[in-house]
Design a protein around this motif. Structure first.
Motif, mmCIF file in Angstrom:
data_model
loop_
_atom_site.group_PDB
_atom_site.id
_atom_site.type_symbol
_atom_site.label_atom_id
_atom_site.label_comp_id
_atom_site.label_asym_id
_atom_site.label_seq_id
_atom_site.Cartn_x
_atom_site.Cartn_y
_atom_site.Cartn_z
ATOM 1 N N PRO A 60 0.829 -1.213 0.000
ATOM 2 C CA PRO A 60 0.000 0.000 0.000
ATOM 3 C C PRO A 60 0.861 1.261 0.000
ATOM 4 C CG PRO A 60 0.115 -0.905 2.213
ATOM 5 C CD PRO A 60 0.920 -1.826 1.338
ATOM 6 N N PHE A 61 0.343 2.305 -0.634
ATOM 7 C CA PHE A 61 1.037 3.591 -0.704
ATOM 8 C C PHE A 61 0.028 4.719 -0.502
ATOM 9 C CE2 PHE A 61 3.469 0.674 -3.396
ATOM 10 C CZ PHE A 61 4.764 0.876 -2.948
ATOM 11 N N GLY A 62 0.552 5.887 -0.168
ATOM 12 C CA GLY A 62 -0.274 7.081 -0.079
ATOM 13 C C GLY A 62 -0.147 7.880 -1.361
ATOM 14 N N GLU A 63 -0.918 7.512 -2.376
ATOM 15 C CA GLU A 63 -0.807 8.126 -3.697
ATOM 16 C C GLU A 63 -1.803 9.266 -3.862
ATOM 17 O OE1 GLU A 63 -0.355 6.280 -8.116
ATOM 18 O OE2 GLU A 63 -2.318 5.957 -7.188
ATOM 19 N N VAL A 64 -1.354 10.375 -4.452
ATOM 20 C CA VAL A 64 -2.253 11.465 -4.819
ATOM 21 C C VAL A 64 -3.223 10.939 -5.875
ATOM 22 C CG1 VAL A 64 -2.372 13.691 -6.014
ATOM 23 C CG2 VAL A 64 -0.680 13.322 -4.208
ATOM 24 N N LYS A 65 -4.495 11.294 -5.753
ATOM 25 C CA LYS A 65 -5.534 10.701 -6.585
ATOM 26 C C LYS A 65 -5.738 11.442 -7.906
ATOM 27 C CE LYS A 65 -6.249 7.843 -3.158
ATOM 28 N NZ LYS A 65 -5.170 8.207 -2.237
ATOM 29 N N LEU A 66 -4.678 11.972 -8.482
ATOM 30 C CA LEU A 66 -4.723 12.642 -9.779
ATOM 31 C C LEU A 66 -3.583 12.127 -10.644
ATOM 32 C CD1 LEU A 66 -5.360 16.381 -8.741
ATOM 33 C CD2 LEU A 66 -7.015 14.828 -9.793
ATOM 34 N N SER A 67 -3.858 11.892 -11.910
ATOM 35 C CA SER A 67 -2.816 11.495 -12.847
ATOM 36 C C SER A 67 -1.972 12.709 -13.225
ATOM 37 C CB SER A 67 -3.437 10.906 -14.113
ATOM 38 O OG SER A 67 -4.132 11.910 -14.829
ATOM 39 N N ASN A 68 -0.849 12.461 -13.867
ATOM 40 C CA ASN A 68 -0.020 13.570 -14.337
ATOM 41 C C ASN A 68 -0.781 14.429 -15.349
ATOM 42 O OD1 ASN A 68 1.989 12.601 -12.731
ATOM 43 N ND2 ASN A 68 3.381 12.027 -14.377
ATOM 44 N N ASP A 69 -1.524 13.785 -16.229
ATOM 45 C CA ASP A 69 -2.295 14.548 -17.218
ATOM 46 C C ASP A 69 -3.332 15.425 -16.533
ATOM 47 O OD1 ASP A 69 -0.882 13.503 -19.339
ATOM 48 O OD2 ASP A 69 -2.344 11.926 -19.780
ATOM 49 N N ALA A 70 -3.983 14.891 -15.497
ATOM 50 C CA ALA A 70 -4.976 15.685 -14.773
ATOM 51 C C ALA A 70 -4.314 16.858 -14.057
ATOM 52 C CB ALA A 70 -5.721 14.806 -13.767
ATOM 53 N N LEU A 71 -3.138 16.633 -13.492
ATOM 54 C CA LEU A 71 -2.408 17.719 -12.831
ATOM 55 C C LEU A 71 -1.991 18.789 -13.829
ATOM 56 C CD1 LEU A 71 -0.225 15.595 -10.396
ATOM 57 C CD2 LEU A 71 -1.783 17.411 -9.686
ATOM 58 N N LYS A 72 -1.516 18.369 -14.989
ATOM 59 C CA LYS A 72 -1.124 19.332 -16.025
ATOM 60 C C LYS A 72 -2.311 20.187 -16.454
ATOM 61 C CE LYS A 72 2.771 16.794 -18.044
ATOM 62 N NZ LYS A 72 3.286 16.083 -19.248
ATOM 63 N N LYS A 73 -3.460 19.550 -16.655
ATOM 64 C CA LYS A 73 -4.654 20.291 -17.053
ATOM 65 C C LYS A 73 -5.088 21.238 -15.953
ATOM 66 C CE LYS A 73 -9.313 19.639 -18.896
ATOM 67 N NZ LYS A 73 -10.348 18.643 -19.314
ATOM 68 N N LEU A 74 -5.068 20.770 -14.726
ATOM 69 C CA LEU A 74 -5.478 21.595 -13.589
ATOM 70 C C LEU A 74 -4.613 22.832 -13.455
ATOM 71 C CD1 LEU A 74 -7.540 21.478 -11.217
ATOM 72 C CD2 LEU A 74 -5.756 20.393 -9.864
ATOM 73 N N GLN A 75 -3.303 22.670 -13.722
ATOM 74 C CA GLN A 75 -2.356 23.770 -13.570
ATOM 75 C C GLN A 75 -2.068 24.496 -14.873
ATOM 76 O OE1 GLN A 75 -2.909 23.496 -10.191
ATOM 77 N NE2 GLN A 75 -1.019 24.693 -10.255
ATOM 78 N N GLN A 76 -2.797 24.145 -15.914
ATOM 79 C CA GLN A 76 -2.628 24.762 -17.236
ATOM 80 C C GLN A 76 -1.186 24.636 -17.722
ATOM 81 O OE1 GLN A 76 -4.151 28.762 -16.649
ATOM 82 N NE2 GLN A 76 -6.270 28.067 -16.770
ATOM 83 N N LEU A 77 -0.686 23.412 -17.633
ATOM 84 C CA LEU A 77 0.692 23.128 -18.026
ATOM 85 C C LEU A 77 0.768 22.069 -19.130
ATOM 86 C CD1 LEU A 77 2.300 23.037 -14.453
ATOM 87 C CD2 LEU A 77 2.848 24.685 -16.255
ATOM 88 N N GLU A 78 -0.324 21.922 -19.889
ATOM 89 C CA GLU A 78 -0.369 20.877 -20.913
ATOM 90 C C GLU A 78 0.766 21.002 -21.930
ATOM 91 O OE1 GLU A 78 -4.874 21.723 -20.189
ATOM 92 O OE2 GLU A 78 -2.980 22.819 -20.057
ATOM 93 N N SER A 79 1.141 22.224 -22.251
ATOM 94 C CA SER A 79 2.170 22.425 -23.281
ATOM 95 C C SER A 79 3.563 22.644 -22.698
ATOM 96 C CB SER A 79 1.803 23.626 -24.161
ATOM 97 O OG SER A 79 1.717 24.813 -23.378
ATOM 98 N N ALA A 80 3.670 22.596 -21.372
ATOM 99 C CA ALA A 80 4.968 22.841 -20.730
ATOM 100 C C ALA A 80 5.828 21.584 -20.791
ATOM 101 C CB ALA A 80 4.777 23.276 -19.290
ATOM 102 N N ALA A 81 7.115 21.761 -21.040
ATOM 103 C CA ALA A 81 8.032 20.625 -21.164
ATOM 104 C C ALA A 81 8.813 20.415 -19.873
ATOM 105 C CB ALA A 81 8.999 20.867 -22.319
ATOM 106 N N GLY A 82 9.158 19.164 -19.611
ATOM 107 C CA GLY A 82 10.071 18.849 -18.515
ATOM 108 C C GLY A 82 9.467 18.855 -17.136
ATOM 109 N N TYR A 83 8.124 18.833 -17.033
ATOM 110 C CA TYR A 83 7.479 18.812 -15.721
ATOM 111 C C TYR A 83 7.297 17.371 -15.261
ATOM 112 C CZ TYR A 83 6.374 23.749 -15.019
ATOM 113 O OH TYR A 83 6.457 25.100 -14.772
ATOM 114 N N THR A 84 8.100 16.941 -14.300
ATOM 115 C CA THR A 84 7.923 15.629 -13.695
ATOM 116 C C THR A 84 6.728 15.676 -12.737
ATOM 117 O OG1 THR A 84 9.302 16.089 -11.764
ATOM 118 C CG2 THR A 84 10.425 15.287 -13.759
ATOM 119 N N ARG A 85 6.350 14.525 -12.193
ATOM 120 C CA ARG A 85 5.259 14.511 -11.211
ATOM 121 C C ARG A 85 5.636 15.341 -9.989
ATOM 122 N NH1 ARG A 85 0.564 11.814 -10.616
ATOM 123 N NH2 ARG A 85 -0.206 11.253 -8.536
#
Length: 397
Positions: A48-73
């Protein structure tokens, strides 16, 4: 030497995507530890792990970073918590860019959350990915600096599990000394093969949700998240919403072992005592301790012993890692926010999964309690190598 006040907070963890959601989970006893959906690892189906319940794509969309390069989780989680904190404090672009404003962040894994991609790039098995400049511990800090045009002092701290507690301490010290007027402080870490494999090699990962301060505890759960606090000199906070004061801080290193604390709790006792002393209060004035409480045999026994030696009659204490998992470099900031929420709302948050307390006469808080006034809260963050940090938060009138 004026007071250092907290005027903004932002966070994301396994129990919520913002401060309000985290607070509600603490109140309802809802843990975020369980099976993962996004983390890819041999152990993903086993532990078991304590995982944030958002995918990277969802985080990018939420933060308006869809076109930004080099953003790790790691970078994405940091950006999410950072934007909430600065919005909460109503900071303007001009204030963010002021030379009197610092950004002090923390991380242990940094961009190494992309463990497989790092291996490919480092061994010339790829043509060079977009993440070539994103693997370092400070990559997320540099992303924040660039996106929000921060021009003042910046730093990234890696002292293992005390990293973001030390970021808070450094920010408070710089403001107290008059070198800064404002500091955005905190930390971030994401789940990574690099850390999971390392902790598994130490044989301290539990196969079930962790149970800090239980006799039958058998290890920790790794988690991920980010937390940031806006600290401001007292004169800047006039007329603003203020959550709490950074009243005291202490850091010590027992240098006992690379991955264990001394049985005598040398560093733990010293940093707790120094934090209380620097706050100008007595030990008896601490109303609650947010313990480091990882759920491992060594940490919990040593921390419990250290608190007993320092306090005698121990105040209420618990470990909120039973909600979020151990978020490593983010833990100090995440648990600082939890401590402040307790002060603001007069609440005690429990340790979950307690069946047989480590000591029946001094058992941790096991149920959420409201209507419990808190003036001073002590928060502990103990790192590998014995780097121990304690923070004292005080309520404000």
């Amino acid at each position: 030497m004026g007071r250092v006040l907290v005027t903004g907070m932002g966070m994301i963890s396994a129990i919520g995507n913002n401060v309000a959601e985290n607070h509600q989970s603490l109140r309802s006893g809802r843990s975020g530890i369980g099976r993962v959906s996004f983390f890819e690892s041999l152990y993903a189906s086993q532990l078991p792990f304590g995982e944030v319940k958002l995918s990277n794509d969802a985080l990018k969309k939420l933060q308006q970073l869809e076109s930004a390069a080099g953003y790790t989780r790691t970078c994405l989680l940091a950006d999410k918590a950072f934007t909430e904190a600065i919005a909460d404090a109503a900071l303007t672009p001009g204030q963010l860019s002021s030379l009197d404003t610092a950004l002090i962040s923390a991380s242990t894994v940094g961009g190494m959350c992309l463990t497989d991609q790092l291996y490919e790039d480092a061994n010339h098995k790829s043509e060079g990915s977009e993440y070539l400049e994103s693997y370092g511990c400070s990559a997320h800090t540099l992303k924040l600096v660039k996106r929000y045009r921060i021009k003042g002092f910046t730093d990234t701290i890696n002292t293992a599990c005390s990293s973001s507690a030390n970021a808070i301490m450094l920010g408070a010290r710089l403001i107290r000394s008059g070198r800064l007027k404002r500091a955005i402080v905190g930390g971030v870490d994401s789940l990574a093969k690099y850390t999971v494999n390392g902790f598994n090699a130490l044989k301290i990962l539990s196969e079930s949700p962790c149970k800090p301060f239980d006799i039958n505890r058998d290890g920790l759960n790794l988690g991920e998240g980010a937390g940031y606090l806006v600290l401001e000199a007292e004169e800047l906070a006039v007329g603003k919403k203020v959550y709490a004061e950074i009243a005291g801080f202490g850091n010590a290193n027992d240098a006992h072992h690379p991955s264990a604390m001394s049985d005598e709790a040398t560093g733990a006792i010293r940093c707790m005592r120094e934090a209380i002393r620097s706050a100008g209060i007595e030990t008896g004035q601490i109303g609650y301790v947010n313990a480091h409480g990882t759920g491992t045999q060594n940490n919990d026994q040593v921390e419990f012993f250290g608190m007993g030696e320092l306090f005698g009659k121990m105040p209420p204490y618990s470990s909120t890692k039973s909600f979020t998992g151990h978020t490593l470099g983010a833990a100090g900031a995440v648990e600082a926010i939890f401590s402040i929420l307790g002060i603001v709302h007069s609440e005690l948050f429990p340790s979950l999964n307690i069946h047989e307390p480590i000591n029946g006469d001094n058992a941790p808080v096991s149920q959420w309690q409201d209507g419990y006034p808190l003036n001073y809260v002590l928060s502990n963050s103990f790192g590998f190598g014995g780097n121990c940090t304690s923070l004292v938060f005080a309520g404000v009138n």
